[in-house]
Design a protein around this motif. Structure first.
Motif, PDB file in Angstrom:
ATOM      1  N   UNK A 358      31.838  -9.390 -41.704  1.00 25.47           N
ATOM      2  CA  UNK A 358      30.658  -9.261 -42.573  1.00 25.47           C
ATOM      3  C   UNK A 358      29.373  -9.425 -41.765  1.00 25.47           C
ATOM      4  N   UNK A 359      29.340 -10.453 -40.880  1.00 24.98           N
ATOM      5  CA  UNK A 359      28.142 -10.724 -40.080  1.00 24.98           C
ATOM      6  C   UNK A 359      28.597 -11.259 -38.724  1.00 24.98           C
ATOM      7  N   UNK A 360      28.566 -10.397 -37.730  1.00 26.77           N
ATOM      8  CA  UNK A 360      29.070 -10.789 -36.403  1.00 26.77           C
ATOM      9  C   UNK A 360      28.274 -11.951 -35.841  1.00 26.77           C
ATOM     10  N   UNK A 361      26.998 -12.007 -36.089  1.00 24.53           N
ATOM     11  CA  UNK A 361      26.152 -13.051 -35.504  1.00 24.53           C
ATOM     12  C   UNK A 361      26.440 -14.429 -36.082  1.00 24.53           C
ATOM     13  N   UNK A 362      27.126 -14.496 -37.228  1.00 24.69           N
ATOM     14  CA  UNK A 362      27.390 -15.785 -37.880  1.00 24.69           C
ATOM     15  C   UNK A 362      28.686 -16.421 -37.418  1.00 24.69           C
ATOM     16  N   UNK A 364      32.464 -17.526 -37.050  1.00 22.68           N
ATOM     17  CA  UNK A 364      33.562 -17.631 -38.015  1.00 22.68           C
ATOM     18  C   UNK A 364      33.067 -17.476 -39.445  1.00 22.68           C
ATOM     19  N   UNK A 365      31.875 -17.987 -39.730  1.00 18.72           N
ATOM     20  CA  UNK A 365      31.353 -17.936 -41.092  1.00 18.72           C
ATOM     21  C   UNK A 365      31.034 -16.506 -41.546  1.00 18.72           C
ATOM     22  N   UNK A 366      30.913 -15.593 -40.583  1.00 15.20           N
ATOM     23  CA  UNK A 366      30.627 -14.200 -40.941  1.00 15.20           C
ATOM     24  C   UNK A 366      31.868 -13.348 -41.092  1.00 15.20           C
ATOM     25  N   UNK A 367      33.056 -14.004 -41.035  1.00 11.99           N
ATOM     26  CA  UNK A 367      34.324 -13.281 -41.126  1.00 11.99           C
ATOM     27  C   UNK A 367      35.043 -13.614 -42.417  1.00 11.99           C
ATOM     28  N   UNK A 368      35.847 -12.682 -42.892  1.00 11.70           N
ATOM     29  CA  UNK A 368      36.683 -12.901 -44.073  1.00 11.70           C
ATOM     30  C   UNK A 368      38.097 -12.440 -43.762  1.00 11.70           C
ATOM     31  N   UNK A 369      39.067 -13.353 -43.926  1.00 12.14           N
ATOM     32  CA  UNK A 369      40.458 -12.990 -43.678  1.00 12.14           C
ATOM     33  C   UNK A 369      41.367 -14.161 -44.010  1.00 12.14           C
ATOM     34  N   UNK A 370      42.561 -13.884 -44.531  1.00 12.97           N
ATOM     35  CA  UNK A 370      43.530 -14.969 -44.769  1.00 12.97           C
ATOM     36  C   UNK A 370      44.046 -15.601 -43.486  1.00 12.97           C
ATOM     37  N   UNK A 371      43.874 -14.928 -42.316  1.00 11.74           N
ATOM     38  CA  UNK A 371      44.452 -15.458 -41.069  1.00 11.74           C
ATOM     39  C   UNK A 371      43.441 -16.241 -40.240  1.00 11.74           C
ATOM     40  N   UNK A 372      42.210 -16.377 -40.724  1.00 11.50           N
ATOM     41  CA  UNK A 372      41.186 -17.058 -39.927  1.00 11.50           C
ATOM     42  C   UNK A 372      41.584 -18.487 -39.576  1.00 11.50           C
ATOM     43  N   UNK A 373      42.239 -19.163 -40.522  1.00 13.30           N
ATOM     44  CA  UNK A 373      42.580 -20.571 -40.312  1.00 13.30           C
ATOM     45  C   UNK A 373      43.621 -20.768 -39.212  1.00 13.30           C
ATOM     46  N   UNK A 380      39.066 -15.936 -31.784  1.00 10.08           N
ATOM     47  CA  UNK A 380      38.309 -15.011 -32.626  1.00 10.08           C
ATOM     48  C   UNK A 380      37.205 -14.334 -31.837  1.00 10.08           C
ATOM     49  N   UNK A 381      36.492 -15.135 -31.047  1.00 12.60           N
ATOM     50  CA  UNK A 381      35.380 -14.588 -30.268  1.00 12.60           C
ATOM     51  C   UNK A 381      35.872 -13.554 -29.259  1.00 12.60           C
ATOM     52  N   UNK A 382      36.971 -13.877 -28.567  1.00 12.13           N
ATOM     53  CA  UNK A 382      37.500 -12.953 -27.559  1.00 12.13           C
ATOM     54  C   UNK A 382      38.039 -11.674 -28.195  1.00 12.13           C
ATOM     55  N   UNK A 383      38.664 -11.816 -29.361  1.00 12.21           N
ATOM     56  CA  UNK A 383      39.182 -10.622 -30.060  1.00 12.21           C
ATOM     57  C   UNK A 383      38.027  -9.715 -30.481  1.00 12.21           C
ATOM     58  N   UNK A 389      33.541  -5.362 -31.781  1.00  8.69           N
ATOM     59  CA  UNK A 389      33.291  -5.385 -33.220  1.00  8.69           C
ATOM     60  C   UNK A 389      31.835  -5.690 -33.517  1.00  8.69           C
ATOM     61  N   UNK A 390      31.320  -5.029 -34.541  1.00  5.13           N
ATOM     62  CA  UNK A 390      29.965  -5.281 -35.027  1.00  5.13           C
ATOM     63  C   UNK A 390      30.022  -5.520 -36.534  1.00  5.13           C
TER      64      UNK A 390
END
Length: 589
Positions: A358-362, A364-373, A380-383, A389-390
Motif C-alpha cells: 500500500x505504501x512502500x515508504x511506511x 511494515x505498516x504500509x503492507x497488507x498480508x496474512x504472512x507478514x507476521x 521484508x525489506x530485502x524482498x 516493489x513500489x
C-alpha cells in the motif's frame, strides 16, 4: 455467367454493363426501389432495382437473404450522401436490368451480418454457412498464401517435397494413436501418424539430404483452443546439419514469411535456455509481450523462521519465487485475490501467498498480508528491494518443488497480465528455447522424453550412461507470443546411443518390436541429421489474429474431437464390424 466479381467493381467501371453473381447479403424494400447487397468472395456490391422495370422488380420483391442470384446491369454512381467509405465498392452501385434466381434458400440458421452473438456450436453445425463470412474466408485465403510461400522458400533452399505414409505402424510419441483396423490382416491395425518422424529419418539414411512436407498428422489427445485431433505441420529434415543450421533456416523462413504476408520485421530471435525460461517466465513457451517476470528469493529466506519459505529454499529441487504485479492494489480486490488462489490450485499449487504494498515508504505498516507476521523486517525489506516493489504493487509468492512453483506462477503471470491488460497489443515476439533436458517426469513420476526418444543427447555415450537424467538434449523450440510454433532436434544417428536412450526409458524389448526397422537402418551408415516440425494451423492463427485455431481450419473438430456438421465419429453397422473381424464390448457406450 459473370463478367466481374462483386467486390472488384470501382468507379473505373462507371457506365459499363456488367454481369455479377453471388448471395443476397441484405435486402431492403423501400416501396418504389429495392436495395440489396450482393456478396461473393471478393466483397459486397449494392444492387438497385427500380419499379419501372416491373418484371425484374417483381422478382426482386421475392428475394430473401442467402438466395443465389445473377444480375445484369449498369454501373453508376451512388446517390449523394449514400456512399460507404468502408467498402471498396462504396462509391458505386449496379442498376439491375436483368435478374435470374439461381437458387433459393430457407431462412439460414443465423444472419451472416449478425453472427457475433451466435454460439460456436451453431456455427460449426452449419459450417458451410459460417464459411461464407468474409472474416473466415480471408483467414483461409491467408492460410493458402502462407503455405504457398513456405513451399517456395523450402524448395529454393534445396528441400524436396516427399510424401510419407499415413497408414503405418503404431509408434506412440507421447499421445494416443488413432488406430485403423485392417480387413486384409484380421486382428491387426494401422495407425495414423502423429508425425512423419521415423520416415523422415529413414529418408536421411537414404541419402535424400533435404526433405520437407506439408504433412497431415493425428493425435488422440484432450482438446484445447490451440489443438485439434487432426492437424497440419511443416515437416523438415536435413543431413549433416547443426542446431544452428536448422534454427537459422527456420528463422529466415519465418522472417521472410512475416515480412511478405504482414509487412512485419521479426528481427533477430532471442535464444533462451530452457532453465532460464522456466525460472524467469514459468513457461517453456513464454509470451514475451508480457512484461512480468519471476524473481528468485531463495537466498533471502533460507534462514527464515517461516518454514513455508525456508523449507523449499533449503531444497535444491525446490524454489521460492515472487511475481510482482505493478500498480495492481486498487485493480485486484480481495475477492479477486481469493479467485486467483483457486486459479493456481488447478496447476498444483497448495495455496498462494501475497503481499499488498500500500505504501512502500511506511515499511511494515504500509503492507497488507496474512504472512507478514511470519517474516522479519529485514526479510521484508530485502524482498521488496529484490523485487523493486513500489507503492501500489502486489507480490505473489510461489514456494514449492521448482517445476510446480514455476508452472503455477507462470500460469498466474499470463492470467493476471491478460486480466489487467498488461500484454502488449499487436506485435510479434519470437524466441528460441534451447538446452532442453533429455527427460522429464510424467504424471506417474516416470521418466519420458522431453521431446521424443530419437532426440540426440548433448553429450558422449559414456557421459550419458553415467548420468542420463542430467543429460541435455540437442533440442530447440520456436515460440511466438506464448505459442509453441515448432519443435525440433538433432536426431540420434548412432545405434548404441539410440539403444541407450531406449534402455533409460525402459522400452528396450518393446523398441526392438516397434522400431526394429529404424535400428537396422542405423547400422547401415546413417548420417548426422536433424529437423523440425512447425504447426501450420497455430502459425496461421497467430498471423491472422484469430481467436481460435478452429477459425483457420475449414472444417474443424469441436473441443470434444467431434464434427458437429457430419456427426463424426459415428457408429458403424454390424456388417462392417464383422468384415473387420471386430466386436464391441457391451459396455462400450
Amino acid at each position: 455467367m459473370r463478367t466481374h466479381y462483386c467486390g472488384d467493381l470501382r468507379t473505373s467501371h462507371l457506365g459499363q454493363s456488367v454481369e455479377v453473381c453471388g448471395w443476397v447479403h441484405t435486402h431492403r424494400n423501400h416501396g418504389a426501389v429495392i436495395f440489396l447487397d450482393l456478396r461473393d468472395h471478393k466483397g459486397l456490391l449494392q444492387v438497385v432495382f427500380e419499379s419501372e422495370n416491373t418484371t425484374v422488380f417483381a422478382r426482386a420483391e421475392k428475394l430473401r437473404n442467402e438466395f443465389v442470384i445473377r444480375v445484369v446491369g449498369n454501373v453508376q454512381h451512388r446517390r449523394a450522401g449514400e456512399t460507404n467509405p468502408k467498402l471498396g465498392t462504396g462509391e458505386i452501385e449496379v442498376l439491375a436490368s436483368e435478374l435470374e434466381v439461381l437458387n433459393t434458400s430457407e431462412v439460414p440458421p443465423f444472419a451472416l451480418h449478425e453472427h457475433i452473438g451466435i454460439g460456436e456450436d451453431v456455427r460449426l453445425r452449419y459450417r458451410y454457412v459460417d464459411l461464407r463470412r468474409a472474416e473466415i474466408q480471408q483467414k483461409l485465403r491467408a492460410r493458402a498464401s502462407i503455405v504457398s510461400q513456405i513451399r517456395r522458400f523450402m524448395e529454393a533452399q534445396g528441400f524436396v517435397d516427399i510424401e510419407t505414409p499415413t497408414l503405418a505402424r503404431s509408434t506412440p510419441e507421447g499421445a494416443r494413436d488413432y488406430l485403423v483396423p485392417s480387413r486384409i490382416h484380421p486382428g491387426n491395425f494401422y495407425a495414423l501418424p502423429q508425425s512423419p518422424q521415423i520416415f523422415k529419418q529413414l529418408l536421411m539414411v537414404s541419402g535424400l539430404d533435404r526433405y520437407y512436407q506439408i504433412a497431415r498428422c493425428y493425435r488422440d489427445e484432450d482438446m484445447r483452443s490451440d489443438r485439434q485431433p487432426e492437424f497440419t505441420q511443416l515437416d523438415v529434415e536435413a543431413s549433416f546439419v547443426t542446431e544452428a543450421d536448422v534454427m537459422n533456416l527456420v528463422e529466415a523462413m519465418l522472417v521472410e514469411l512475416f515480412r511478405v504476408q504482414l509487412d512485419v520485421d521479426l528481427g533477430k530471435f532471442p535464444v533462451i535456455e530452457y532453465a532460464e525460461a522456466m525460472y524467469r517466465y514459468g513457461s517453456d513457451k513464454p509470451d514475451l509481450r508480457n512484461p512480468l517476470q519471476l524473481v528468485d528469493i531463495d537466498d533471502l529466506v533460507v534462514d527464515s523462521d517461516f518454514q513455508v519459505f525456508a523449507a523449499p529454499a533449503n531444497d535444491t529441487n525446490s524454489r521460492v519465487a515472487v511475481l510482482k504485479v505493478p500498480a495492481s492494489v486498487d485493480r485486484l480486490s480481495r475477492k479477486r485475490l481469493d479467485e486467483l488462489v483457486e486459479f493456481v490450485k488447478k496447476f498444483g499449487a497448495q495455496g498462494l501467498a501475497y503481499i499488498r504494498v500500500k505504501d512502500r515508504s511506511a515499511g511494515r505498516d504500509g503492507l497488507q498480508s496474512p504472512i507478514l507476521k511470519f517474516l522479519s523486517d529485514r526479510e521484508l525489506s530485502e524482498i521488496l528491494t529484490r523485487c523493486e516493489a513500489t507503492s501500489g504493487d502486489i507480490l505473489f509468492f510461489g514456494a514449492d518443488k521448482a517445476l510446480t512453483a514455476s508452472v503455477f506462477l507462470g500460469e498466474l503471470r499470463d492470467h493476471v497480465a491478460k486480466d489487467l491488460e498488461l500484454v502488449e497489443v499487436g506485435g510479434f515476439y519470437p524466441c528460441w528455447i534451447v538446452d532442453w533436458p533429455m527427460f522429464e517426469l510424467d504424471q506417474d513420476q516416470c521418466h519420458s522424453p522431453a521431446h521424443h526418444p530419437f532426440t540426440r543427447p548433448n553429450c558422449s555415450l559414456a557421459q550419458f550412461n553415467s548420468n542420463p537424467y542430467e543429460a541435455k538434449a540437442h533440442a530447440y523450440d520456436v515460440v511466438i507470443n506464448g505459442y509453441e510454433i515448432g519443435g525440433g532436434s538433432l536426431r540420434i544417428h548412432d545405434l548404441e546411443m539410440q539403444q541407450a536412450v531406449f534402455r533409460v526409458l525402459g522400452i528396450s524389448q518393446e523398441a526392438q518390436v516397434k522400431f526394429g526397422f529404424l535400428l537396422d537402418a542405423l547400422k547401415l551408415g546413417c548420417p548426422p541429421h536433424g529437423g523440425i516440425a512447425l504447426g501450420i494451423d497455430r502459425l496461421v492463427m497467430i498471423m491472422t489474429d484469430a481467436q481460435s485455431i478452429r477459425d483457420v481450419i475449414a472444417f474443424p473438430k469441436t473441443q470434444t474431437a467431434s464434427c458437429s456438421m457430419t456427426q463424426a465419429p459415428s457408429e458403424i453397422d454390424h456388417a462392417q464390424l464383422r468384415e473387420l473381424n471386430l466386436t464391441l464390448r457391451k459396455d462400450s457406450k
